[in-house]
Design a protein around this motif. Structure first.
Motif, PDB file in Angstrom:
ATOM      1  N   TRP A   1       0.633  -0.998  -0.093  1.00 48.77           N
ATOM      2  CA  TRP A   1      -0.016   0.182  -0.097  1.00 48.77           C
ATOM      3  C   TRP A   1       0.342   1.241   0.242  1.00 48.77           C
ATOM      4  CZ3 TRP A   1      -0.944   3.971   2.983  1.00 48.77           C
ATOM      5  CH2 TRP A   1      -1.699   5.438   2.855  1.00 48.77           C
ATOM      6  N   GLU A   2       1.760   1.390   0.714  1.00 46.26           N
ATOM      7  CA  GLU A   2       3.218   2.712   1.444  1.00 46.26           C
ATOM      8  C   GLU A   2       4.081   2.145  -0.136  1.00 46.26           C
ATOM      9  OE1 GLU A   2       5.575   3.401   4.074  1.00 46.26           O
ATOM     10  OE2 GLU A   2       4.267   1.623   4.768  1.00 46.26           O
ATOM     11  N   LYS A   3       4.580   1.035  -0.473  1.00 46.07           N
ATOM     12  CA  LYS A   3       5.510   1.100  -1.319  1.00 46.07           C
ATOM     13  C   LYS A   3       5.312  -0.215  -3.074  1.00 46.07           C
ATOM     14  CE  LYS A   3       8.638   0.711   2.592  1.00 46.07           C
ATOM     15  NZ  LYS A   3       9.600   0.353   3.376  1.00 46.07           N
ATOM     16  N   GLY A   4       4.062   0.187  -2.710  1.00 49.87           N
ATOM     17  CA  GLY A   4       4.136  -0.584  -4.746  1.00 49.87           C
ATOM     18  C   GLY A   4       4.792  -2.180  -4.192  1.00 49.87           C
ATOM     19  N   SER A   5       5.513  -2.300  -5.463  1.00 46.21           N
ATOM     20  CA  SER A   5       5.959  -3.636  -5.358  1.00 46.21           C
ATOM     21  C   SER A   5       6.973  -3.767  -4.702  1.00 46.21           C
ATOM     22  CB  SER A   5       6.138  -3.989  -7.054  1.00 46.21           C
ATOM     23  OG  SER A   5       7.312  -2.792  -7.500  1.00 46.21           O
ATOM     24  N   ALA A   6       8.008  -2.598  -4.260  1.00 45.06           N
ATOM     25  CA  ALA A   6       8.937  -2.876  -3.163  1.00 45.06           C
ATOM     26  C   ALA A   6       8.424  -3.497  -2.159  1.00 45.06           C
ATOM     27  CB  ALA A   6       9.725  -1.374  -3.221  1.00 45.06           C
ATOM     28  N   GLY A   7       7.294  -2.949  -2.358  1.00 40.40           N
ATOM     29  CA  GLY A   7       6.988  -3.542  -0.545  1.00 40.40           C
ATOM     30  C   GLY A   7       6.493  -5.120  -0.272  1.00 40.40           C
ATOM     31  N   VAL A   8       6.356  -5.654  -1.530  1.00 39.06           N
ATOM     32  CA  VAL A   8       5.609  -7.023  -1.373  1.00 39.06           C
ATOM     33  C   VAL A   8       6.644  -8.139  -1.953  1.00 39.06           C
ATOM     34  CG1 VAL A   8       5.032  -6.970  -3.473  1.00 39.06           C
ATOM     35  CG2 VAL A   8       3.350  -8.325  -1.764  1.00 39.06           C
ATOM     36  N   THR A   9       7.898  -8.355  -1.878  1.00 44.68           N
ATOM     37  CA  THR A   9       8.871  -9.050  -2.839  1.00 44.68           C
ATOM     38  C   THR A   9       9.139  -9.939  -2.197  1.00 44.68           C
ATOM     39  OG1 THR A   9      10.578  -8.081  -1.714  1.00 44.68           O
ATOM     40  CG2 THR A   9       9.828  -6.900  -4.480  1.00 44.68           C
ATOM     41  N   ASP A  10       9.498  -9.890  -0.705  1.00 44.56           N
ATOM     42  CA  ASP A  10       9.446 -11.213   0.043  1.00 44.56           C
ATOM     43  C   ASP A  10       7.813 -12.031   0.193  1.00 44.56           C
ATOM     44  OD1 ASP A  10      11.546 -10.263   1.389  1.00 44.56           O
ATOM     45  OD2 ASP A  10      10.635  -9.872   3.676  1.00 44.56           O
ATOM     46  N   LEU A  11       6.740 -11.515  -0.522  1.00 42.89           N
ATOM     47  CA  LEU A  11       5.474 -12.329  -0.176  1.00 42.89           C
ATOM     48  C   LEU A  11       5.451 -13.392  -1.959  1.00 42.89           C
ATOM     49  CD1 LEU A  11       2.971 -13.355   0.413  1.00 42.89           C
ATOM     50  CD2 LEU A  11       1.831 -11.571  -0.569  1.00 42.89           C
ATOM     51  N   ALA A  12       6.111 -11.902  -2.771  1.00 48.57           N
ATOM     52  CA  ALA A  12       5.633 -12.707  -4.503  1.00 48.57           C
ATOM     53  C   ALA A  12       6.437 -13.809  -3.998  1.00 48.57           C
ATOM     54  CB  ALA A  12       6.748 -11.625  -4.885  1.00 48.57           C
ATOM     55  N   SER A  13       8.007 -14.042  -3.185  1.00 51.47           N
ATOM     56  CA  SER A  13       9.537 -14.360  -3.747  1.00 51.47           C
ATOM     57  C   SER A  13       8.975 -16.153  -3.094  1.00 51.47           C
ATOM     58  CB  SER A  13      10.495 -14.707  -3.301  1.00 51.47           C
ATOM     59  OG  SER A  13      11.111 -13.030  -3.819  1.00 51.47           O
ATOM     60  N   ARG A  14       7.725 -15.869  -1.501  1.00 52.56           N
ATOM     61  CA  ARG A  14       7.344 -16.954  -1.256  1.00 52.56           C
ATOM     62  C   ARG A  14       6.090 -17.480  -2.216  1.00 52.56           C
ATOM     63  NH1 ARG A  14       8.297 -21.878   0.058  1.00 52.56           N
ATOM     64  NH2 ARG A  14       6.782 -22.999   2.158  1.00 52.56           N
ATOM     65  N   VAL A  15       5.171 -17.157  -2.916  1.00 55.33           N
ATOM     66  CA  VAL A  15       4.249 -16.689  -3.458  1.00 55.33           C
ATOM     67  C   VAL A  15       4.810 -18.022  -4.788  1.00 55.33           C
ATOM     68  CG1 VAL A  15       2.239 -16.663  -4.770  1.00 55.33           C
ATOM     69  CG2 VAL A  15       2.863 -16.550  -2.620  1.00 55.33           C
ATOM     70  N   ALA A  16       5.935 -17.512  -5.629  1.00 57.34           N
ATOM     71  CA  ALA A  16       6.147 -18.172  -6.930  1.00 57.34           C
ATOM     72  C   ALA A  16       6.613 -19.193  -6.320  1.00 57.34           C
ATOM     73  CB  ALA A  16       6.892 -17.201  -7.305  1.00 57.34           C
ATOM     74  N   GLU A  17       7.690 -19.909  -5.577  1.00 58.75           N
ATOM     75  CA  GLU A  17       8.277 -20.674  -4.818  1.00 58.75           C
ATOM     76  C   GLU A  17       7.172 -21.873  -4.660  1.00 58.75           C
ATOM     77  OE1 GLU A  17      10.982 -22.176  -1.197  1.00 58.75           O
ATOM     78  OE2 GLU A  17      10.887 -20.138  -1.847  1.00 58.75           O
TER      79      GLU A  17
END
Length: 558
Positions: free
Chosen positions: A411-427
């Motif tokens: 919400w605050e940082k766009g994609s930069a604030g959600v990379t941890d979730l994105a990496s884990r979800v892709a994995e």
């Protein structure tokens, strides 16, 4: 930290021409039907041309039961889509279109928030590409043709007391829930009692969102039961000869809409059945098309996992032959505190014990989603007032449930604030860990399906349904509709049918007030408790704050 409002952030977006967005998914410009510079429909011919491609990974975003504190499910869906693209994955998102009802009622818009939004925000929340208007028109054309058929001699012998097709409009208007039509004498037909539902509760909306192509759409529209004769035999939309004209009205609306996120990533926005009164998912055609074009598709299902995710798994996945590879469950510290008994005005103060007291709501959703055989990750959607101790309390609770929670600042940082979730979800999506199975088999009786959802998802002790309802379900089974799934119409605010019962209640009953057969959509709707299929406006509707400013820009959406 930005102090801009959502609408200001959306207005400052650096949008790319829609042809560029399509190009990123391999959609050539000729396959796009543009609506202005920033939105387009994807042509039916193109969709057909990619049908044989393998599917990408499907990621479902769902949430805990909504509270006035806000959860941010769409915001997380958009943020995660941007996050996956930011870590080098080819991802698209699929969300629903907004209804004008809540837009002018309580909720405001529905395109994400902060730096995780889909644009153009104003158009998406208002008329967009006209899909909802087309659905409303097709639905009401059928209504008009039924009354017209009765007026001109009633060759089909419709029992006027048993016309079950109501009218719809895309607005919250309690005055229209129960109405009498055809007053004013012979020239206006035969008076009868009927009413309006909101467009998003229309069976035509559900059909558009479940149909695979125009031929399937017309067949399903023809299968709609509109009325019964005196001998209780059904009359279908095809008997009224309305299915062809309805399909014509919906031809363009069937094509998915392509738009973009603030970070210029592709987003399909198509269809919009409510999750508390309908099946709560975007269209099958948008999701299946996205799966052919992207390696990862992030989609959402409405409200909490007890409604949206349950219907996504038991209705949408069953009908479309798709299955989620991973589920993201959105929660906020604020909502945990609310479930733990804290009043909205006191949410700003640190209260770790209230967070812990509210976590069982989250825990139950984790258990429920896991029961479908799909791995679950919790996304803690960060609010600026959340303290470290409160966030840690949620993480520890989720870990104890055998899952994991990841803090997200999209919400605050766009994609930069959600990379941890994105990496884990892709994995997780790539791991092949999902062993998806729906909650009940097609062969189970209709009442037992309702009972299974009530006991296994809502954790109720019993389903309360009088003889008339049970007889009706048995009659539909005899008529050949016993294999249909169930679409529960229930409050979104609680696992129970009592909206004030927060947390993870047990020992409650689920009263079924009415059942409706959606033969065209292919499910049976069970209406529980006090839920309304035509909402009303609140005491102070959002519409009072919406207007144009001196520059001709829209103010007050969100």
């Amino acid at each position: 930290m930005s102090h801009l409002t959502d609408i200001e952030i959306a207005r400052n977006a650096k949008k790319r021409p829609i042809a560029e967005i399509g190009e990123r998914l391999g959609i050539e410009e000729a396959a796009l039907v543009p609506f202005g510079h920033d939105k387009a429909k994807v042509s039916a011919d193109f969709i057909e041309s990619v049908a044989d491609r393998p599917n990408g990974k499907l990621i479902l975003v769902t949430a805990i039961n909504p509270t006035p504190a806000g959860e941010g499910k769409t915001t997380t869906t958009v943020g995660l889509g941007d996050g996956l693209n930011a870590i080098g994955k080819k991802a698209a998102i699929c969300i629903r279109e907004a209804s004008l009802g809540p837009c002018f009622g309580m909720k405001g818009g529905a395109a994400g928030g902060g730096y995780a939004q889909v644009v153009p925000m104003e158009e998406m929340n208002l008329h967009f590409t006209g899909d909802f208007h087309a659905i409303t028109s097709a639905h009401n054309l059928l209504s008009a043709m039924i009354d017209n058929h009765i007026y001109w001699g009633n060759d089909l012998e419709i029992d006027e007391r048993r016309v079950v097709w109501r009218r719809v409009m895309d607005m919250n208007d309690r005055a229209l829930r129960d109405t009498v039509t055809s007053l004013g004498g012979v020239a206006n037909g035969f008076p009868r009692q009927t009413g309006f539902d909101i467009t998003v509760a229309s069976e035509v909306m559900a059909i558009l969102c479940l149909a695979t192509d125009l031929a399937d759409l017309q067949k399903r529209l023809g299968d709609i039961i509109v009325a019964y004769r005196r001998d209780r035999s059904p009359i279908y939309a095809r008997d009224i000869k309305a299915d062809g004209a309805m399909t014509v009205l919906l031809q363009q609306a069937m094509q998915p809409n392509l738009v973009q996120t603030l970070e210029n990533n592709p987003a399909f926005v198509h269809g919009g059945p409510f999750a508390n009164i309908a099946h709560g998912c975007n269209s099958v055609i948008a999701t299946t098309t996205a799966l052919k074009l992207a390696d990862y598709v992030v989609t959402e299902a409405g409200f909490g996992a007890d409604l949206g995710a349950e219907k996504f798994m038991n209705i949408k996945c069953r009908k479309a032959g798709i299955a989620p590879d991973v589920v993201v469950l959105v929660a906020t510290v604020r909502a945990m505190k609310m479930n733990g008994g804290v009043a909205k005005q006191d949410l700003g103060e640190e209260n770790v014990s209230a967070v812990e007291a509210g976590c069982p709501n989250l825990g139950r959703h984790i258990e429920n989603v896991k029961s479908f055989g799909v791995p679950v990750v919790v996304a803690i959607n960060h609010f600026s007032g959340d303290t470290e101790a409160e966030v840690d309390a949620v993480k520890a609770y989720v870990e104890a449930q055998g899952s994991e929670a990841i803090l997200c600042k999209h919400w605050e940082k766009g994609s930069a604030g959600v990379t941890d979730l994105a990496s884990r979800v892709a994995e997780l999506a790539d791991s092949g860990a999902a062993q998806f199975a729906p909650l009940y088999p097609d062969e189970m009786s209709l009442f037992d399906k309702i009972d299974t959802i009530a006991k296994r998802i809502y954790r109720a002790d019993e389903v309360l349904a009088d003889k008339k309802i049970r007889d009706q379900l048995r009659q539909w089974e005899e008529d050949g509709y016993g294999n249909l799934p169930i679409c529960m119409a229930k409050t979104q605010y609680s696992f129970s049918t009592d909206p004030s019962l927060r947390g993870a209640p047990t020992g409650h009953g689920v009263p079924i007030r009415e059942v409706r057969l959606s033969a065209g959509a292919g499910f049976v709707v069970a209406i529980c408790g006090e839920i309304m299929t035509m909402p009303g406006l609140p005491r102070i509707p959002s519409a009072e704050q919406i207007g144009l400013n001196e520059s001709g820009e829209i103010e007050g959406l969100f």
